[in-house]
Enzyme design. Sequence first.
Site, PDB file in Angstrom:
ATOM      1  N   CYS A  54      14.863 -31.763   6.300  1.00 47.40           N
ATOM      2  CA  CYS A  54      15.275 -32.489   5.190  1.00 47.40           C
ATOM      3  C   CYS A  54      15.977 -31.996   4.088  1.00 47.40           C
ATOM      4  O   CYS A  54      16.483 -32.496   3.076  1.00 47.40           O
ATOM      5  CB  CYS A  54      13.839 -33.143   4.452  1.00 47.40           C
ATOM      6  SG  CYS A  54      12.828 -32.079   3.616  1.00 47.40           S
ATOM      7  N   ASP A 108      14.902 -29.497   1.939  1.00 48.91           N
ATOM      8  CA  ASP A 108      14.401 -29.136   0.796  1.00 48.91           C
ATOM      9  C   ASP A 108      14.103 -27.395   0.881  1.00 48.91           C
ATOM     10  O   ASP A 108      13.681 -27.071   1.897  1.00 48.91           O
ATOM     11  CB  ASP A 108      12.975 -29.731   0.408  1.00 48.91           C
ATOM     12  CG  ASP A 108      13.066 -31.188   0.281  1.00 48.91           C
ATOM     13  OD1 ASP A 108      14.053 -31.641  -0.006  1.00 48.91           O
ATOM     14  OD2 ASP A 108      11.875 -31.986   0.394  1.00 48.91           O
ATOM     15  N   CYS A 156      14.035 -33.706  -2.852  1.00 52.07           N
ATOM     16  CA  CYS A 156      13.921 -34.995  -3.590  1.00 52.07           C
ATOM     17  C   CYS A 156      12.741 -34.949  -4.678  1.00 52.07           C
ATOM     18  O   CYS A 156      12.250 -33.823  -4.878  1.00 52.07           O
ATOM     19  CB  CYS A 156      13.337 -35.945  -2.342  1.00 52.07           C
ATOM     20  SG  CYS A 156      11.533 -35.231  -1.755  1.00 52.07           S
ATOM     21  N   CYS A 210       6.358 -32.719   1.684  1.00 52.99           N
ATOM     22  CA  CYS A 210       6.514 -31.776   0.519  1.00 52.99           C
ATOM     23  C   CYS A 210       5.408 -31.191  -0.075  1.00 52.99           C
ATOM     24  O   CYS A 210       5.630 -30.369  -0.820  1.00 52.99           O
ATOM     25  CB  CYS A 210       7.244 -33.088  -0.620  1.00 52.99           C
ATOM     26  SG  CYS A 210       8.750 -33.883  -0.131  1.00 52.99           S
TER      27      CYS A 210
END
Length: 146
Positions: A34, A36, A59, A103
């Site tokens: 993703c 991150d 995000c 996350c």
Amino acid sequence: MEYSEKVMDHFMNPRNVGEIEDASGVGTVGNAKCGDIMKVYLKIEDGIIKDAKFKTFGCGAAVATSSMATELVKGKTIPEALDITNKVVMEALDGLPPVKVHCSCLAEEALHAALWDYAEKNHIVIDGLERPVNDIGELHEIPDQD
């Protein structure tokens, strides 16, 4: 996608953003899938985490989990800090949508990476702490991001 009020609050008003000069431990963990990247800085004195800061590229959920994780870890002993898992971070945020659970894993792994760095710098072993990974995709199944 529904986010809790706490997630929105920590995203809009993140706590502990920045870096700590002369940090006791610094951990950087990413997620190639993703994109991150989370970097956590810890200031540890007499076995107590006196301060924690973060820099996150990612995000809103990644920012919120970083913010909450650094809030949770401050004032804790090292063994207590190891108990701050992704589930603890998610519960403190009143949950995350399933596609954003990774996350919270990033936050847990970045904390552990910073503790690992601290242990290595001080030539100590922290019971229960395993060598961190650079990409959490190695540990956790990350859903495709739409």
